[in-house]
Design a protein around this motif. Sequence first.
Motif, mmCIF file in Angstrom:
data_model
loop_
_atom_site.group_PDB
_atom_site.id
_atom_site.type_symbol
_atom_site.label_atom_id
_atom_site.label_comp_id
_atom_site.label_asym_id
_atom_site.label_seq_id
_atom_site.Cartn_x
_atom_site.Cartn_y
_atom_site.Cartn_z
ATOM 1 N N GLN A 219 -4.720 -5.291 6.060
ATOM 2 C CA GLN A 219 -4.861 -6.128 4.798
ATOM 3 C C GLN A 219 -4.794 -4.832 4.197
ATOM 4 O O GLN A 219 -4.798 -3.492 4.265
ATOM 5 N N LEU A 220 -4.517 -5.296 2.486
ATOM 6 C CA LEU A 220 -3.809 -4.525 2.265
ATOM 7 C C LEU A 220 -4.839 -5.231 0.670
ATOM 8 O O LEU A 220 -4.470 -6.624 0.350
ATOM 9 N N VAL A 221 -5.470 -3.651 0.116
ATOM 10 C CA VAL A 221 -5.623 -4.380 -1.448
ATOM 11 C C VAL A 221 -5.120 -3.084 -2.269
ATOM 12 O O VAL A 221 -4.872 -1.832 -1.891
ATOM 13 N N GLU A 222 -4.324 -4.090 -3.558
ATOM 14 C CA GLU A 222 -4.372 -3.228 -4.984
ATOM 15 C C GLU A 222 -5.134 -3.195 -5.880
ATOM 16 O O GLU A 222 -6.077 -3.562 -5.903
ATOM 17 N N SER A 223 -4.993 -1.999 -6.671
ATOM 18 C CA SER A 223 -6.250 -1.516 -7.836
ATOM 19 C C SER A 223 -5.195 -0.898 -9.381
ATOM 20 O O SER A 223 -4.289 -0.353 -8.148
ATOM 21 N N GLY A 224 -5.666 -1.289 -9.403
ATOM 22 C CA GLY A 224 -5.227 0.191 -11.346
ATOM 23 C C GLY A 224 -4.353 -0.868 -11.719
ATOM 24 O O GLY A 224 -3.560 -0.117 -13.142
ATOM 25 N N GLY A 225 -4.210 -2.195 -11.564
ATOM 26 C CA GLY A 225 -3.309 -2.662 -13.296
ATOM 27 C C GLY A 225 -4.568 -2.895 -14.119
ATOM 28 O O GLY A 225 -5.437 -2.473 -14.679
ATOM 29 N N ALA B 149 -4.755 0.680 2.396
ATOM 30 C CA ALA B 149 -4.453 -0.369 3.696
ATOM 31 C C ALA B 149 -5.449 -0.303 4.686
ATOM 32 O O ALA B 149 -5.805 0.944 4.650
ATOM 33 N N SER B 150 -6.129 -1.510 5.499
ATOM 34 C CA SER B 150 -7.222 -1.185 6.423
ATOM 35 C C SER B 150 -6.587 -1.752 8.129
ATOM 36 O O SER B 150 -5.924 -2.899 7.428
ATOM 37 N N GLY B 151 -7.059 -2.151 9.404
ATOM 38 C CA GLY B 151 -6.631 -2.672 9.868
ATOM 39 C C GLY B 151 -6.279 -1.723 10.642
ATOM 40 O O GLY B 151 -6.178 -0.181 11.175
ATOM 41 N N THR B 152 -5.248 -2.412 12.019
ATOM 42 C CA THR B 152 -4.791 -1.103 13.323
ATOM 43 C C THR B 152 -3.055 -1.506 12.628
ATOM 44 O O THR B 152 -2.419 -1.826 12.131
ATOM 45 N N ILE B 153 -3.500 -0.118 12.165
ATOM 46 C CA ILE B 153 -2.102 0.466 11.679
ATOM 47 C C ILE B 153 -0.993 1.809 12.417
ATOM 48 O O ILE B 153 -2.273 2.890 13.053
ATOM 49 N N SER B 154 -0.114 1.926 12.998
ATOM 50 C CA SER B 154 0.376 2.798 13.443
ATOM 51 C C SER B 154 0.013 3.697 12.979
ATOM 52 O O SER B 154 0.665 3.735 11.052
ATOM 53 N N GLY C 218 7.421 -1.810 12.064
ATOM 54 C CA GLY C 218 9.025 -2.226 12.352
ATOM 55 C C GLY C 218 9.477 -3.881 11.972
ATOM 56 O O GLY C 218 9.981 -3.622 10.715
ATOM 57 N N ILE C 219 9.931 -4.534 12.169
ATOM 58 C CA ILE C 219 10.088 -5.841 11.353
ATOM 59 C C ILE C 219 9.040 -6.839 11.283
ATOM 60 O O ILE C 219 9.523 -7.814 9.900
ATOM 61 N N LYS C 220 7.475 -6.747 10.878
ATOM 62 C CA LYS C 220 6.579 -7.757 10.146
ATOM 63 C C LYS C 220 6.417 -6.763 8.667
ATOM 64 O O LYS C 220 6.325 -5.781 9.005
ATOM 65 N N ASN C 221 5.922 -7.120 8.341
ATOM 66 C CA ASN C 221 5.454 -7.232 6.452
ATOM 67 C C ASN C 221 3.636 -7.516 6.311
ATOM 68 O O ASN C 221 4.098 -8.533 6.994
ATOM 69 N N TYR C 222 3.194 -7.064 5.878
ATOM 70 C CA TYR C 222 2.021 -7.601 5.355
ATOM 71 C C TYR C 222 1.763 -7.674 3.978
ATOM 72 O O TYR C 222 2.973 -6.226 3.378
ATOM 73 N N TRP C 223 1.313 -8.475 3.095
ATOM 74 C CA TRP C 223 1.306 -8.111 2.198
ATOM 75 C C TRP C 223 -0.678 -8.166 1.187
ATOM 76 O O TRP C 223 -1.106 -8.698 1.923
ATOM 77 N N GLY C 224 -0.282 -7.178 0.194
ATOM 78 C CA GLY C 224 -1.302 -7.425 -0.473
ATOM 79 C C GLY C 224 -0.776 -8.627 -1.682
ATOM 80 O O GLY C 224 -0.828 -9.641 -1.758
ATOM 81 N N GLN C 225 -2.496 -9.197 -2.481
ATOM 82 C CA GLN C 225 -2.656 -10.521 -3.272
ATOM 83 C C GLN C 225 -2.519 -9.773 -4.130
ATOM 84 O O GLN C 225 -1.635 -11.004 -5.533
ATOM 85 N N GLY C 226 -1.555 -8.804 -5.203
ATOM 86 C CA GLY C 226 -1.502 -7.842 -6.147
ATOM 87 C C GLY C 226 -1.858 -7.708 -7.072
ATOM 88 O O GLY C 226 -3.451 -8.624 -7.451
ATOM 89 N N THR C 227 -1.129 -7.126 -7.700
ATOM 90 C CA THR C 227 -2.218 -6.288 -9.536
ATOM 91 C C THR C 227 -1.922 -6.978 -10.760
ATOM 92 O O THR C 227 -0.023 -6.224 -10.479
#
Length: 115
Positions: free
Chosen positions: A3-9, A24-29, A100-109
């Motif tokens: 999970q990604l959470v943006e802030s500061g906008g 970023a949180s969760g299972t991250i290498s 790797g080849i997988k992207n995760y995205w936040g909701q945006g700010t």
Amino acid sequence: QVQLVESGGGSVQPGGSLRLSCAASGTISTIYTMGWYRQAPGKQREWVNFITADGTTNYAASVKGRFTISRDNAKNTVHLQMNSLKTEDTALYSCYLRIGIKNYWGQGTQVTVSS
């Protein structure tokens, strides 16, 4: 899962500065790249920058010299310092994390630059 959470906008006048963060949180290498994209109303999504696990950075020509990306690996966080902002920087800024080849995205700010 990641999970990604943006802030500061926010809103700022031309020439001003803002600092965005993405946690970023969760299972991250430990080996991953993070960065930012942005999308202005009526325009295609535009890549802004990235920072690799070893700290290598790259920037789009439109922001080079004005934006600086940094990361705190201990906190799985990246920061985007945006200086000398222009009206054309107005957009929804989204953080991404690539493993790797997988992207995760936040909701945006939202960043709005206007006088």
